[in-house]
Design an enzyme around this catalytic site. Structure first.
Site, PDB file in Angstrom:
ATOM      1  N   ASP A 154       0.851  -1.190   0.000  1.00  0.00           N
ATOM      2  CA  ASP A 154       0.000   0.000   0.000  1.00  0.00           C
ATOM      3  C   ASP A 154       0.885   1.237   0.000  1.00  0.00           C
ATOM      4  O   ASP A 154       1.787   1.369   0.841  1.00  0.00           O
ATOM      5  CB  ASP A 154      -0.916   0.010   1.225  1.00  0.00           C
ATOM      6  CG  ASP A 154      -2.093   0.961   1.049  1.00  0.00           C
ATOM      7  OD1 ASP A 154      -2.383   1.335  -0.102  1.00  0.00           O
ATOM      8  OD2 ASP A 154      -2.725   1.312   2.051  1.00  0.00           O
ATOM      9  N   HIS A 161      -3.883  14.028   0.948  1.00  0.00           N
ATOM     10  CA  HIS A 161      -4.017  13.269   2.196  1.00  0.00           C
ATOM     11  C   HIS A 161      -2.755  13.362   3.036  1.00  0.00           C
ATOM     12  O   HIS A 161      -2.824  13.585   4.249  1.00  0.00           O
ATOM     13  CB  HIS A 161      -4.323  11.801   1.889  1.00  0.00           C
ATOM     14  CG  HIS A 161      -4.280  10.927   3.103  1.00  0.00           C
ATOM     15  ND1 HIS A 161      -5.192  11.030   4.135  1.00  0.00           N
ATOM     16  CD2 HIS A 161      -3.411   9.951   3.471  1.00  0.00           C
ATOM     17  CE1 HIS A 161      -4.901  10.144   5.076  1.00  0.00           C
ATOM     18  NE2 HIS A 161      -3.822   9.474   4.691  1.00  0.00           N
ATOM     19  N   ARG A 170       1.910  16.873  12.780  1.00  0.00           N
ATOM     20  CA  ARG A 170       3.192  17.556  13.013  1.00  0.00           C
ATOM     21  C   ARG A 170       3.121  19.059  12.830  1.00  0.00           C
ATOM     22  O   ARG A 170       4.099  19.756  13.073  1.00  0.00           O
ATOM     23  CB  ARG A 170       4.262  16.991  12.061  1.00  0.00           C
ATOM     24  CG  ARG A 170       4.637  15.551  12.340  1.00  0.00           C
ATOM     25  CD  ARG A 170       5.690  15.060  11.358  1.00  0.00           C
ATOM     26  NE  ARG A 170       5.170  15.033   9.989  1.00  0.00           N
ATOM     27  CZ  ARG A 170       4.486  14.025   9.478  1.00  0.00           C
ATOM     28  NH1 ARG A 170       4.250  12.948  10.208  1.00  0.00           N
ATOM     29  NH2 ARG A 170       4.033  14.070   8.237  1.00  0.00           N
ATOM     30  N   GLU A 228     -10.187   4.070   4.765  1.00  0.00           N
ATOM     31  CA  GLU A 228      -9.314   4.782   3.839  1.00  0.00           C
ATOM     32  C   GLU A 228      -9.853   4.587   2.425  1.00  0.00           C
ATOM     33  O   GLU A 228      -9.925   3.465   1.925  1.00  0.00           O
ATOM     34  CB  GLU A 228      -7.866   4.297   3.945  1.00  0.00           C
ATOM     35  CG  GLU A 228      -7.223   4.660   5.276  1.00  0.00           C
ATOM     36  CD  GLU A 228      -5.717   4.483   5.278  1.00  0.00           C
ATOM     37  OE1 GLU A 228      -5.180   3.913   4.303  1.00  0.00           O
ATOM     38  OE2 GLU A 228      -5.079   4.908   6.249  1.00  0.00           O
ATOM     39  N   GLU A 230      -9.570   4.359  -1.177  1.00  0.00           N
ATOM     40  CA  GLU A 230      -8.426   4.067  -2.030  1.00  0.00           C
ATOM     41  C   GLU A 230      -8.852   3.345  -3.313  1.00  0.00           C
ATOM     42  O   GLU A 230      -9.971   2.852  -3.433  1.00  0.00           O
ATOM     43  CB  GLU A 230      -7.413   3.167  -1.301  1.00  0.00           C
ATOM     44  CG  GLU A 230      -6.841   3.746  -0.035  1.00  0.00           C
ATOM     45  CD  GLU A 230      -5.621   2.971   0.446  1.00  0.00           C
ATOM     46  OE1 GLU A 230      -4.860   2.461  -0.416  1.00  0.00           O
ATOM     47  OE2 GLU A 230      -5.429   2.870   1.668  1.00  0.00           O
ATOM     48  N   ASP A 247      -8.737   0.366   2.898  1.00  0.00           N
ATOM     49  CA  ASP A 247      -7.705  -0.160   3.792  1.00  0.00           C
ATOM     50  C   ASP A 247      -8.044   0.293   5.215  1.00  0.00           C
ATOM     51  O   ASP A 247      -7.550   1.311   5.688  1.00  0.00           O
ATOM     52  CB  ASP A 247      -6.325   0.347   3.365  1.00  0.00           C
ATOM     53  CG  ASP A 247      -5.203  -0.290   4.163  1.00  0.00           C
ATOM     54  OD1 ASP A 247      -5.330  -1.481   4.507  1.00  0.00           O
ATOM     55  OD2 ASP A 247      -4.213   0.389   4.451  1.00  0.00           O
ATOM     56  N   ARG A 251      -6.378   3.583  14.151  1.00  0.00           N
ATOM     57  CA  ARG A 251      -5.498   4.741  14.340  1.00  0.00           C
ATOM     58  C   ARG A 251      -4.813   4.746  15.704  1.00  0.00           C
ATOM     59  O   ARG A 251      -3.664   5.211  15.813  1.00  0.00           O
ATOM     60  CB  ARG A 251      -6.286   6.036  14.153  1.00  0.00           C
ATOM     61  CG  ARG A 251      -6.898   6.210  12.769  1.00  0.00           C
ATOM     62  CD  ARG A 251      -5.864   6.208  11.664  1.00  0.00           C
ATOM     63  NE  ARG A 251      -6.469   6.534  10.362  1.00  0.00           N
ATOM     64  CZ  ARG A 251      -5.841   6.458   9.209  1.00  0.00           C
ATOM     65  NH1 ARG A 251      -4.584   6.048   9.174  1.00  0.00           N
ATOM     66  NH2 ARG A 251      -6.464   6.762   8.087  1.00  0.00           N
ATOM     67  N   GLN A 254      -2.104   2.224  15.554  1.00  0.00           N
ATOM     68  CA  GLN A 254      -1.084   2.763  14.650  1.00  0.00           C
ATOM     69  C   GLN A 254      -0.220   3.808  15.338  1.00  0.00           C
ATOM     70  O   GLN A 254       1.008   3.813  15.195  1.00  0.00           O
ATOM     71  CB  GLN A 254      -1.763   3.373  13.425  1.00  0.00           C
ATOM     72  CG  GLN A 254      -0.805   3.895  12.360  1.00  0.00           C
ATOM     73  CD  GLN A 254      -1.543   4.421  11.137  1.00  0.00           C
ATOM     74  OE1 GLN A 254      -2.774   4.461  11.094  1.00  0.00           O
ATOM     75  NE2 GLN A 254      -0.802   4.831  10.133  1.00  0.00           N
ATOM     76  N   TYR A 258       3.763   2.600  15.295  1.00  0.00           N
ATOM     77  CA  TYR A 258       4.372   2.877  13.990  1.00  0.00           C
ATOM     78  C   TYR A 258       5.829   3.332  14.073  1.00  0.00           C
ATOM     79  O   TYR A 258       6.553   3.266  13.081  1.00  0.00           O
ATOM     80  CB  TYR A 258       3.542   3.888  13.203  1.00  0.00           C
ATOM     81  CG  TYR A 258       3.821   5.345  13.507  1.00  0.00           C
ATOM     82  CD1 TYR A 258       4.635   6.096  12.678  1.00  0.00           C
ATOM     83  CD2 TYR A 258       3.249   5.967  14.615  1.00  0.00           C
ATOM     84  CE1 TYR A 258       4.881   7.434  12.929  1.00  0.00           C
ATOM     85  CE2 TYR A 258       3.491   7.296  14.876  1.00  0.00           C
ATOM     86  CZ  TYR A 258       4.297   8.027  14.035  1.00  0.00           C
ATOM     87  OH  TYR A 258       4.540   9.351  14.305  1.00  0.00           O
ATOM     88  N   LYS A 267      -2.930  -2.273  10.449  1.00  0.00           N
ATOM     89  CA  LYS A 267      -3.339  -2.378   9.047  1.00  0.00           C
ATOM     90  C   LYS A 267      -3.546  -3.829   8.601  1.00  0.00           C
ATOM     91  O   LYS A 267      -3.973  -4.048   7.472  1.00  0.00           O
ATOM     92  CB  LYS A 267      -2.261  -1.763   8.151  1.00  0.00           C
ATOM     93  CG  LYS A 267      -2.000  -0.285   8.395  1.00  0.00           C
ATOM     94  CD  LYS A 267      -3.040   0.570   7.708  1.00  0.00           C
ATOM     95  CE  LYS A 267      -2.610   2.027   7.691  1.00  0.00           C
ATOM     96  NZ  LYS A 267      -3.527   2.855   6.904  1.00  0.00           N
ATOM     97  N   THR A 271      -8.583  -5.605   4.763  1.00  0.00           N
ATOM     98  CA  THR A 271      -8.592  -4.682   3.639  1.00  0.00           C
ATOM     99  C   THR A 271      -9.652  -5.178   2.675  1.00  0.00           C
ATOM    100  O   THR A 271      -9.628  -6.347   2.281  1.00  0.00           O
ATOM    101  CB  THR A 271      -7.222  -4.631   2.937  1.00  0.00           C
ATOM    102  OG1 THR A 271      -6.239  -4.163   3.861  1.00  0.00           O
ATOM    103  CG2 THR A 271      -7.258  -3.702   1.732  1.00  0.00           C
ATOM    104  N   THR A 364      -4.687   6.505   0.717  1.00  0.00           N
ATOM    105  CA  THR A 364      -5.906   7.294   0.856  1.00  0.00           C
ATOM    106  C   THR A 364      -5.925   8.440  -0.138  1.00  0.00           C
ATOM    107  O   THR A 364      -4.957   9.192  -0.258  1.00  0.00           O
ATOM    108  CB  THR A 364      -6.017   7.858   2.276  1.00  0.00           C
ATOM    109  OG1 THR A 364      -5.945   6.776   3.210  1.00  0.00           O
ATOM    110  CG2 THR A 364      -7.319   8.603   2.473  1.00  0.00           C
ATOM    111  N   GLU A 384      -8.827  12.779   8.884  1.00  0.00           N
ATOM    112  CA  GLU A 384      -8.914  14.153   8.381  1.00  0.00           C
ATOM    113  C   GLU A 384     -10.281  14.774   8.667  1.00  0.00           C
ATOM    114  O   GLU A 384     -10.366  15.917   9.105  1.00  0.00           O
ATOM    115  CB  GLU A 384      -8.672  14.156   6.865  1.00  0.00           C
ATOM    116  CG  GLU A 384      -7.311  13.657   6.439  1.00  0.00           C
ATOM    117  CD  GLU A 384      -7.296  13.320   4.963  1.00  0.00           C
ATOM    118  OE1 GLU A 384      -7.068  14.225   4.151  1.00  0.00           O
ATOM    119  OE2 GLU A 384      -7.543  12.138   4.619  1.00  0.00           O
TER     120      GLU A 384
END
Length: 440
Positions: A154, A161, A170, A228, A230, A247, A251, A254, A258, A267, A271, A364, A384
Site C-alpha cells: 500500500d 491526504h 506535526r 481509507e 483508495e 484499507d 489509528r 497505529q 508505527y 493495518k 482490507t 488514501t 482528516e
C-alpha cells in the site's frame, strides 16, 4: 493540489498549486445485444473481470460483467463461439483470473476485442446467450476475490491526504516528511487479510494508550477505527486493471506501534476490495496528466507521458441505527502525486520480483476542498474529517457526533466515470464493522 475553482479546507494551510491537464480521448459508442440503460456502470465499453459462483455451480470461475449479467467465461470457453478467441480455453477453466493476468498486454487487448465482438448486436451468441449469461444481482450468484493475491503493498501517494494528515500530526511547517516528494512512500501489507466486498470483519484488538499522556499501554479493542478511500491496481510490468479498495485502519494502535518501522497490526486485520477489475482500456477516455513534480524526480522515476484517471469516488456510511447510507466524501482516482507506473518502478528498483497477481494500493485519496464544502466533502479518511477525532461532525439525524467508526457501521465506496453516452463503473466496495472478538 488546487484545481481551478477549488480550495483546500479552511483548517489547512494552502499547499503549492499544480494544474491537472486533461487528455482528450474520443471513444466510439458501441452497443451490445445485452440490454441496459445508458447510465449503467457495466456497459460493453467497460467489461470488467471478476470471479463468481452460483448455488447450482459452487465452483468459482472467471466472468465479465455486462449489464445486469455475468458472461461466464468458463462456460463460453466450451462452446463453438470460442473458436475465434485469441486466448486458450484453459486460461479461463480455472478458479480465478491468475492465468489471464499473467499474459501480456497484447493478449488482453486481443481478448477484449473478442469480447466486444461476441457481445455485439450481430453476434451469433445472441441465439443461445442464456447458456453463458448469469444474473449478476441474483441472490444465488456470489462474487469472490478475482485473483489469488500473492503480495500486497500500500502506497501513500495522495499529496492532499499526506499534507492534511501531516498538518494534524506535526503542524504545517513539517507536514510532509523530507522524502515524500522524492519517492512513493509505501509499506508491505498483509495479502491474507484482503477480503471481497460484503465481507464483515471484527474490530481489531491491540496495544493502545488509554490516555494520550500514558507511557504504559493497555491491550484493548481499537477505539479509533477508520476507513481509507483508495484504489488498487494489479500488474507486474504492465497494469492489468484497477479495483476500489478500503484499507481499514486502527489509528490508536497505529499511533503507538508505527515508530520506527511503520504500520503493522493497525493495518493487517482487514482490507476490502470491490470484486470487479476495471481495465486501462476501459478508462482510456478518462486520462488526466499527472502532477508536476517539484523538486524533479530522479531519472528512474521519469514518466513524461504519465497520467492518472479522472474517476469520481464516493464514500458513504450507514450506521447501525440507520437504514440508509449517508454521503460523506467525494474524491477522485486522479489525486495521486505519483502514477501507477512510478509506483511499480520504485517498488522494483531494488530487484524486487513483482508477480502478476500482486496488488498495490494507491493510499488514501483526498481531494482539494471547495467553496461549498470547505471542511468535509473531499477527504478520504475520518482522521482528516474529524481532525483526529477532535471535532465531531454530523453524519445524519441519528448521529450528530461522528468521529470514528462504531460497531455496526457499514462503509461503502463506489466509483463511476461518465463518458459520452455511457458510464464506466467499478461496482461496490463495502464492509461492516462487527464487535471485537469476545474476551478481547
Amino acid at each position: 493540489m488546487n484545481t481551478p475553482g477549488s480550495k483546500q479546507p479552511s483548517w489547512f494551510p494552502r499547499p503549492p498549486s499544480w494544474l491537472s491537464r486533461p487528455i482528450l480521448v474520443l471513444a466510439l459508442i458501441i452497443m451490445s445485444f445485452v440490454q441496459y440503460p445508458s447510465d449503467h456502470p457495466f456497459p460493453i465499453q467497460n467489461l470488467p473481470y471478476g470471479v463468481f459462483s452460483t448455488d447450482t455451480q459452487p465452483a468459482t470461475r472467471p466472468g465479465v460483467a455486462i449489464g445486469d449479467f455475468i458472461l461466464d467465461l468458463a462456460a463460453l470457453s466450451q462452446t463453438e463461439h470460442w473458436a475465434k478467441s485469441p486466448v486458450k480455453a484453459s486460461i479461463f477453466q480455472t478458479a480465478n483470473l491468475d492465468a489471464f493476468v499473467a499474459l501480456e498486454p497484447e493478449d488482453w487487448a486481443a481478448f477484449r476485442a473478442f469480447l466486444t465482438s461476441i457481445l455485439s448486436p450481430s453476434s451469433p451468441l445472441k441465439a443461445n446467450a442464456d447458456a453463458v449469461l448469469v444474473p449478476r444481482t441474483a441472490a444465488s450468484t456470489h462474487l469472490h476475490l478475482p485473483i489469488n493475491i500473492g503480495d500486497y503493498t500500500d502506497f501513500y501517494a495522495s499529496y492532499e491526504h499526506a499534507f492534511n494528515a501531516g498538518v494534524l500530526i506535526r503542524g504545517p511547517a513539517n507536514a510532509l516528511q523530507p522524502n515524500w516528494k522524492h519517492l512513493p512512500v509505501g509499506y508491505h501489507g498483509r495479502a491474507s487479510s484482503i477480503v471481497v466486498s460484503g465481507t464483515p470483519f471484527h474490530r481489531p484488538t491491540g496495544q493502545i494508550l488509554d490516555k494520550p499522556t500514558d507511557k504504559q499501554p493497555i491491550f484493548a479493542p481499537c477505539r479509533k477505527l477508520d476507513y481509507e478511500l483508495e484504489t488498487a491496481f494489479v500488474g507486474r510490468k504492465h497494469i492489468f486493471g484497477m479495483v476500489l479498495m478500503n484499507d481499514w485502519s486502527a489509528r490508536d494502535i497505529q499511533t503507538w506501534e508505527y515508530v520506527p518501522l511503520g504500520p503493522f497490526l493497525s493495518k493487517n486485520f482487514c482490507t476490502t476490495i470491490a470484486p470487479w477489475i476495471v481495465t486501462p482500456a476501459a478508462l482510456e477516455p478518462f486520462k488526466v496528466k499527472q502532477y508536476e513534480h517539484d523538486p524533479a524526480l530522479l531519472p528512474y522515476l521519469d514518466d513524461p507521458e504519465g497520467y492518472n484517471y479522472a474517476v469520481p469516488l464516493h464514500l458513504e456510511i450507514k450506521t447501525a441505527e440507520s437504514e440508509a447510507y449517508s454521503h460523506v466524501s467525494t474524491s477522485s482516482m486522479q489525486h495521486t502525486y505519483y502514477t501507477f507506473a512510478q509506483m511499480i518502478a520504485h517498488h522494483s528498483a531494488t530487484g524486487c520480483n513483482l508477480r502478476p497477481s500482486d496488488m498495490m494500493g494507491s493510499g488514501t485519496l483526498s481531494a482539494p476542498g471547495n467553496s461549498d464544502a470547505p471542511n468535509d466533502g473531499a477527504l478520504g479518511s475520518l482522521l482528516e474529517r474529524s481532525r483526529l477525532g477532535r471535532e465531531p461532525f454530523e453524519l445524519n439525524e441519528g448521529r450528530k457526533d461522528m468521529t470514528w467508526l462504531r460497531d455496526g457501521d457499514s462503509v461503502r465506496i463506489t466509483g463511476v466515470a461518465k463518458g459520452e453516452g455511457y458510464s464506466i463503473g467499478f461496482g461496490e466496495c463495502e464492509g461492516t464493522v462487527l464487535p471485537a472478538w469476545a474476551g478481547a
